[in-house]
Design an enzyme around this catalytic site. Sequence first.
Site, PDB file in Angstrom:
ATOM      1  CG  ASN A 202      -2.165   0.692   1.161  1.00  0.00           C
ATOM      2  OD1 ASN A 202      -2.851   0.854   2.159  1.00  0.00           O
ATOM      3  ND2 ASN A 202      -2.558   1.143  -0.018  1.00  0.00           N
TER       4      ASN A 202
ATOM      5  CB  CYS B  53      -5.161   5.784   5.018  1.00  0.00           C
ATOM      6  SG  CYS B  53      -4.132   4.616   4.117  1.00  0.00           S
ATOM      7  N   GLY B  54      -5.099   3.237   7.470  1.00  0.00           N
ATOM      8  CA  GLY B  54      -4.279   2.552   8.460  1.00  0.00           C
ATOM      9  C   GLY B  54      -2.830   2.386   8.042  1.00  0.00           C
ATOM     10  CG  ASN B  55      -1.417  -0.594   5.377  1.00  0.00           C
ATOM     11  OD1 ASN B  55      -1.023  -1.106   6.425  1.00  0.00           O
ATOM     12  ND2 ASN B  55      -2.070  -1.281   4.462  1.00  0.00           N
TER      13      ASN B  55
ATOM     14  CG  ASN C  43     -12.714   1.449   1.857  1.00  0.00           C
ATOM     15  OD1 ASN C  43     -12.072   1.819   0.890  1.00  0.00           O
ATOM     16  ND2 ASN C  43     -12.930   2.212   2.912  1.00  0.00           N
TER      17      ASN C  43
ATOM     18  CB  CYS D  86      -7.142  -1.776   2.676  1.00  0.00           C
ATOM     19  SG  CYS D  86      -8.237  -0.563   3.443  1.00  0.00           S
TER      20      CYS D  86
END
Length: 261
Positions: free
Chosen positions: A13, A73-75, A169, A197
């Site tokens: 990502n 956004c986690g990453n 998502n 994700c």
Amino acid sequence: MKIPFFKYQGAGNDFVMVDDRTETFPQDEKQIEMICDRHFGVGADGLILLQNDDISDFKMVYFNSDGRQSTMCGNGGRCIVRFAHDLDLIQDKTVFQAIDGEHEAILNENGVELKMSNVPEVQNFENHLFLNTGSPHHIEFVQKVEDVDVKNHGKQIRYGAPYFEDGSNVNFVEITSENSLKIRTYERGVEDETLACGTGITAAVIAAFEAGKISTSEVNVSAMGGELKVKFEKNLSGGYENIWLIGPAEYVFGGEIEMKI
């Protein structure tokens, strides 16, 4: 106007990072979309600005590859922590602000561990589950995730009822053991499958536990771009807290972007 950029990735990502502590980056949708374009620009799933914050170490401002500012956004959150470390803003721990509030993070031999937002509820429907882990996520369990037409099936769900224009998502999840799963994700804003994700991986693990498909609170996740881990606690009210997303976050390359003011 030339602006330095730094590209980072977490399990495939990938993100364009900009040190915007001067807050001079032109937040123009078309230019951000062009920068993220894999043919005409740098190429990335999103662009992230690192800005000053009055109450924490820094602020994260995230844009999807369509140029629009988006939800958590986690990453990307894990990658901006690595970026802040490389800028010598932080050492092995940090607290920063994102669109969904405050986040803690730790850098160690596991990569970057990011504390995610609490999840007060999981909605369970006949054929899917829905929850928000900083971004909205539709979860479907499948027998073999490799066989799913993620781009087309995900797109239909993303734009269909009940999500429509706001979208969601869409994650397809295969349970591989009592403490592991595989996942593929269609990301809104990217409008395609991404290699990983972070908020989707977090949502998949919590949904799998809620549905009784896994039995542990520390889960290994195989995404298309690599291996991550999620750990969590379920509270007495039925929600989830102390949620951590764990995995790699690495510098790829840097350069300069030509921007129009």
